[in-house]
Design a protein around this motif. Structure first.
Motif, PDB file in Angstrom:
ATOM      1  N   UNK A 107      -9.466 -11.647  16.455  1.00 25.53           N
ATOM      2  CA  UNK A 107      -8.390 -11.373  17.285  1.00 25.53           C
ATOM      3  C   UNK A 107      -6.976 -11.798  16.256  1.00 25.53           C
ATOM      4  N   UNK A 108      -6.183 -10.761  16.146  1.00 24.65           N
ATOM      5  CA  UNK A 108      -4.973 -10.776  15.384  1.00 24.65           C
ATOM      6  C   UNK A 108      -5.011 -10.325  14.293  1.00 24.65           C
ATOM      7  N   UNK A 109      -6.137  -9.873  13.595  1.00 18.27           N
ATOM      8  CA  UNK A 109      -6.286  -9.326  12.173  1.00 18.27           C
ATOM      9  C   UNK A 109      -6.566  -7.956  12.281  1.00 18.27           C
ATOM     10  N   UNK A 110      -5.880  -7.306  11.330  1.00 14.88           N
ATOM     11  CA  UNK A 110      -6.103  -5.805  11.248  1.00 14.88           C
ATOM     12  C   UNK A 110      -7.389  -5.534  10.370  1.00 14.88           C
ATOM     13  N   UNK A 111      -8.238  -4.380  10.646  1.00 14.62           N
ATOM     14  CA  UNK A 111      -9.068  -4.110   9.817  1.00 14.62           C
ATOM     15  C   UNK A 111      -8.865  -3.505   8.773  1.00 14.62           C
ATOM     16  N   UNK A 112      -9.657  -3.955   7.494  1.00 13.40           N
ATOM     17  CA  UNK A 112      -9.514  -3.098   6.411  1.00 13.40           C
ATOM     18  C   UNK A 112     -10.491  -2.154   6.254  1.00 13.40           C
ATOM     19  N   UNK A 113      -9.810  -1.055   5.866  1.00 13.70           N
ATOM     20  CA  UNK A 113     -10.748   0.220   5.782  1.00 13.70           C
ATOM     21  C   UNK A 113     -10.871   0.780   4.085  1.00 13.70           C
ATOM     22  N   UNK A 114     -11.485   1.785   4.019  1.00  9.92           N
ATOM     23  CA  UNK A 114     -11.304   2.288   2.643  1.00  9.92           C
ATOM     24  C   UNK A 114     -10.062   2.820   2.049  1.00  9.92           C
ATOM     25  N   UNK A 115      -9.416   3.235   3.194  1.00 10.38           N
ATOM     26  CA  UNK A 115      -7.926   3.874   3.169  1.00 10.38           C
ATOM     27  C   UNK A 115      -7.083   2.779   2.929  1.00 10.38           C
ATOM     28  N   UNK A 116      -7.346   1.634   3.072  1.00  5.17           N
ATOM     29  CA  UNK A 116      -6.382   0.422   3.051  1.00  5.17           C
ATOM     30  C   UNK A 116      -5.704   0.347   1.950  1.00  5.17           C
ATOM     31  N   UNK A 149      -3.721 -13.819   4.340  1.00  3.35           N
ATOM     32  CA  UNK A 149      -2.933 -13.494   5.168  1.00  3.35           C
ATOM     33  C   UNK A 149      -2.471 -11.808   4.853  1.00  3.35           C
ATOM     34  N   UNK A 150      -2.410 -11.527   3.717  1.00  6.08           N
ATOM     35  CA  UNK A 150      -2.343 -10.149   3.427  1.00  6.08           C
ATOM     36  C   UNK A 150      -3.553  -9.184   3.662  1.00  6.08           C
ATOM     37  N   UNK A 151      -4.750  -9.914   3.632  1.00  3.18           N
ATOM     38  CA  UNK A 151      -5.955  -9.397   4.047  1.00  3.18           C
ATOM     39  C   UNK A 151      -5.877  -9.167   5.442  1.00  3.18           C
ATOM     40  N   UNK A 152      -5.578 -10.102   6.313  1.00  4.11           N
ATOM     41  CA  UNK A 152      -5.466  -9.911   7.740  1.00  4.11           C
ATOM     42  C   UNK A 152      -4.636  -8.860   8.240  1.00  4.11           C
ATOM     43  N   UNK A 154      -4.661  -6.077   6.990  1.00  6.69           N
ATOM     44  CA  UNK A 154      -5.104  -4.779   6.829  1.00  6.69           C
ATOM     45  C   UNK A 154      -5.099  -4.096   5.478  1.00  6.69           C
ATOM     46  N   UNK A 155      -4.968  -5.073   4.555  1.00  9.31           N
ATOM     47  CA  UNK A 155      -5.031  -4.416   2.805  1.00  9.31           C
ATOM     48  C   UNK A 155      -6.321  -4.931   2.238  1.00  9.31           C
ATOM     49  N   UNK A 156      -6.445  -4.334   1.242  1.00 12.59           N
ATOM     50  CA  UNK A 156      -7.724  -4.775   0.267  1.00 12.59           C
ATOM     51  C   UNK A 156      -7.011  -5.851  -0.559  1.00 12.59           C
ATOM     52  N   UNK A 157      -7.726  -6.693  -0.803  1.00  9.61           N
ATOM     53  CA  UNK A 157      -6.898  -7.755  -1.695  1.00  9.61           C
ATOM     54  C   UNK A 157      -7.822  -8.067  -2.944  1.00  9.61           C
ATOM     55  N   UNK A 158      -7.365  -8.083  -3.964  1.00  7.07           N
ATOM     56  CA  UNK A 158      -7.957  -8.555  -5.254  1.00  7.07           C
ATOM     57  C   UNK A 158      -7.153  -9.831  -5.536  1.00  7.07           C
ATOM     58  N   UNK A 159      -7.956 -11.093  -5.741  1.00  2.00           N
ATOM     59  CA  UNK A 159      -7.524 -12.441  -6.007  1.00  2.00           C
ATOM     60  C   UNK A 159      -7.768 -12.607  -7.456  1.00  2.00           C
ATOM     61  N   UNK A 529       0.858 -13.319  12.817  1.00  2.00           N
ATOM     62  CA  UNK A 529       0.197 -12.927  11.747  1.00  2.00           C
ATOM     63  C   UNK A 529       0.808 -11.629  10.827  1.00  2.00           C
ATOM     64  N   UNK A 530       1.468 -10.486  11.567  1.00  2.10           N
ATOM     65  CA  UNK A 530       2.135  -9.635  11.242  1.00  2.10           C
ATOM     66  C   UNK A 530       3.438 -10.136  10.352  1.00  2.10           C
ATOM     67  N   UNK A 531       4.181 -11.016  11.155  1.00  2.00           N
ATOM     68  CA  UNK A 531       5.359 -11.615  10.549  1.00  2.00           C
ATOM     69  C   UNK A 531       5.116 -12.238   9.171  1.00  2.00           C
ATOM     70  N   UNK A 532       4.113 -12.814   9.319  1.00  2.00           N
ATOM     71  CA  UNK A 532       3.567 -13.805   7.945  1.00  2.00           C
ATOM     72  C   UNK A 532       3.237 -12.679   6.741  1.00  2.00           C
ATOM     73  N   UNK A 533       2.830 -11.574   7.273  1.00  2.00           N
ATOM     74  CA  UNK A 533       2.421 -10.734   6.370  1.00  2.00           C
ATOM     75  C   UNK A 533       3.490  -9.950   5.744  1.00  2.00           C
ATOM     76  N   UNK A 534       4.566  -9.723   6.534  1.00  2.00           N
ATOM     77  CA  UNK A 534       5.578  -9.002   6.224  1.00  2.00           C
ATOM     78  C   UNK A 534       6.525  -9.886   5.286  1.00  2.00           C
TER      79      UNK A 534
END
Ligand code: ARG
Length: 599
Positions: A107-116, A149-152, A154-159, A529-534
């Motif tokens: 809940x509250x998280x955007x899915x990460x897809x191949x196109x993210x 947060x950035x991953x939530x 809907x972004x692919x994240x590399x740490x 979650x969206x606000x924290x990401x922006x």
């Protein structure tokens, strides 16, 4: 459609049908109903008064009546106070909302897809001559929270992490170890590798300062003495040998860095942070040198008489920046150019975020311009996530040298404090010792993480261990305690054989505002979650979790859950509590804070 959307649409239809007014959605102002009035949401009717040619009270009444008649599944009742139309929402939409929240694991998280888009986030980035300190703690906590947060969103994240493993600093530790170490190892000394190397760095500094003092006493100018002291000269010779690939220097360097990495790994593990890809300066600085030479040939940079290479950034309002020293050796900036090049070779990066303290603002301003000049199209838009200093109140936990607070010592102290704080309570319950230790670990680290993350990252801050571990107020342990309390209620319900279905059927019990407000609060989690990401703002998530926790406690103060006589209502409240626990744990999870099931 959300409740708000349905209401806006309803009001639009009402004013069209009643007054022939074509209102756009923005004209329909919805507010949370004020506590002193009955209702959940309030429509401001003033924007429609002119077209209606009636008093605000009358307009409110007419719209209210229309809504009850036409969107009765949403609006149960209404009342009008001056130009404000207060709406009581019926139970069904609230139950629907709650069901949706309970059904959605993420809940509250955007899915990460191949196109993210792919976002690379760099944090930690220590030097290998000493252990991590309090500043690194803030850095690591911010960086890893940001990554989640950035991953939530809907972004692919590399740490990633850049380890500054070469240069004069590590040569100082190496030299001191050779001189005074007698072959000491982490095993022989029982010290963590990073602490061992840190101690030799301190030893170098001590002897070096003595040498400088002596030279000054003999009449040498201080600046000159700092360059002429035998120890620093020797360290420089060692660095030159390192660059020339001298096998002995290299093998010592390798051995000592390995010790340090083993130490760092322990610290990272305890802190709960990790990386997908670690870069090492020793692999990247030559790439940087190459890029600088390339830029020189293209006329982007210039060479001074002494052979050093510079970038002239006066046109950009900055100054001139050294890129290669006269002896051809590289500087900090050179390494960063090389590191950026490799990273963008390795990953299709859409956005690059550097989590680095604000004392390096200028460095990243320059880096951005240089990368842009060198033709990296992403250089211009790199993000420097710049954060402020963190200190402990005076006198607390000064490390051995009395300068910085060591990260391992700090975490250990927090866990010990949490253990002490819960000793009495643990005695009264039958919690086994190993669970008590595990709870103390979660609570001690939770206190530390929450206290640091709740502060706006840009601000300097004081970390106060005592305040952070308070079980009341805006702290991690307060939120953890509320979670554990819910977990205990849910356990008891289970023991009593009460089933809490994921999907509640509609109850008809006129939910109270405390209850519907809590559902509303839960429903705001995706927005938070969206606000924290922006905003790149972990503190926004802290705030949200705190507000939600407070709202739950108010509800729990006023209502009983397991003591409720009406079985349907009891089930609803259990389901509500379950959703609160889930959202708290999702939110705190974004911050890297674990939830204890008992406390
Ligand atoms: N190791 C550096 C220091 O301790 C920080 C590195 C920050 N990252 C970067 N890409 N320059 O100051």
């Amino acid at each position: 459609m959300t409740i708000e959307e349905q209401l806006i649409k309803g009001v639009q239809e009402a004013v069209k049908s009643l007054y022939g007014l074509e209102a756009i959605a923005q004209q329909v102002q919805l507010q949370k109903t004020r506590d002193e009035f009955e209702g959940h949401l309030t429509v401001v009717v003033f924007p429609f008064v002119k077209a209606a040619r009636k008093s605000p009270e009358m307009v409110g009444d007419e719209i209210g009546k229309y809504l009850v008649e036409n969107v009765g599944d949403v609006v149960a009742k209404y009342n009008v106070v001056k130009g404000f139309l207060n709406l009581v929402i019926s139970d069904a939409p609230w139950i629907n909302l709650l069901n949706n929240i309970n059904a959605d694991e993420q809940f509250g998280f955007q899915p990460v897809t191949d196109n993210s888009p792919l976002v690379m986030i760099e944090y930690s980035s220590p030097n290998t001559n000493k252990p991590l300190h309090l500043g690194h703690v803030r850095n690591n906590l911010l960086g890893s929270a940001l990554a989640r947060i950035v991953e939530a969103n809907g972004n692919k994240v590399v740490k990633t992490n850049i380890v500054n493993d070469r240069g004069i600093h590590i040569c100082k530790s190496m030299l001191a170890w050779l001189k005074w170490g007698n072959g000491e190892t982490p095993e022989s000394s029982g010290k963590k590798g990073d602490h061992l190397i840190g101690d030799y760095y301190v030893a170098f500094d001590k002897h070096y300062r003595e040498e400088v003092k002596e030279l000054v006493a003999q009449g040498m100018e201080e600046e000159k003495a700092k360059q002429e002291a035998p120890l620093i000269k020797e360290a420089h010779e060692m660095l030159v040998k390192w660059e020339q690939n001298d096998p002995e220097v290299r093998s010592l360097w390798k051995k000592m860095n390995e010790w340090v990495y083993a130490g760092f790994d322990e610290t990272y593990k305890m802190m709960g942070v990790s990386f997908d890809k670690i870069y090492y300066e020793s692999d990247t600085y030559l790439e940087g040198k190459e890029k600088v030479i390339e830029g020189l040939e293209k006329g982007l940079f210039y060479r001074r008489e002494d052979g050093s290479v510079w970038a002239d950034l006066t046109a950009e309002g900055l100054d001139e920046k050294l890129l290669l020293r006269s002896d051809g050796t590289s500087v900090y900036m050179t390494q960063d150019i090389g590191t950026a090049k490799l990273r963008f070779q390795d990953f299709p990066i859409d956005k690059m975020i550097y989590v680095v303290g604000n004392e390096q603002n200028y460095h990243f301003q320059v880096l951005s311009i240089l990368l842009d000049k060198l033709g990296f199209k992403w250089g211009k838009d790199l993000v420097h996530f710049s954060y402020g200093m963190v200190e402990l109140p005076n006198g607390k936990m000064k490390s051995r040298e009395g300068t910085v607070v060591d990260a391992d010592d700090l975490m250990e102290a927090m866990i010990a404090d949490a253990y002490e704080a819960s000793k009495e309570r643990v005695k009264q319950t039958s919690m086994p010792e190993d669970e008590a230790r595990e709870v103390a670990r979660k609570v001690g680290l939770g206190a530390l993480k929450y206290f640091i993350l709740k502060v706006d990252a840009r601000k300097n801050m004081l970390f106060n261990p005592e305040e952070s571990i308070d079980f009341n107020g805006n702290t991690g342990p307060f939120i953890q305690y509320t979670y554990a309390r819910i977990a205990s209620i849910l356990r008891k319900a289970k023991e009593q054989g009460i089933d809490i279905p994921t999907e509640l059927s509609t109850v008809n019990c006129q939910l109270s505002t405390k209850e519907t407000e809590l559902i509303q609060k839960l429903n705001q989690f995706p927005v938070a979650v969206r606000q924290a990401g922006t905003d790149y703002s972990p503190s926004g998530i802290c705030n949200y979790c705190y507000e939600l926790t407070k709202a739950f406690n108010q509800f729990y103060h006023d209502f009983t859950i397991l003591g409720e006589a009406d079985a349907e209502l009891k089930q609803f409240r259990l389901s509500l509590a379950k959703a609160v626990a889930k959202v708290i744990s999702l939110g705190m999870g974004l911050l890297g804070i674990e939830m204890p099931e008992r406390m």
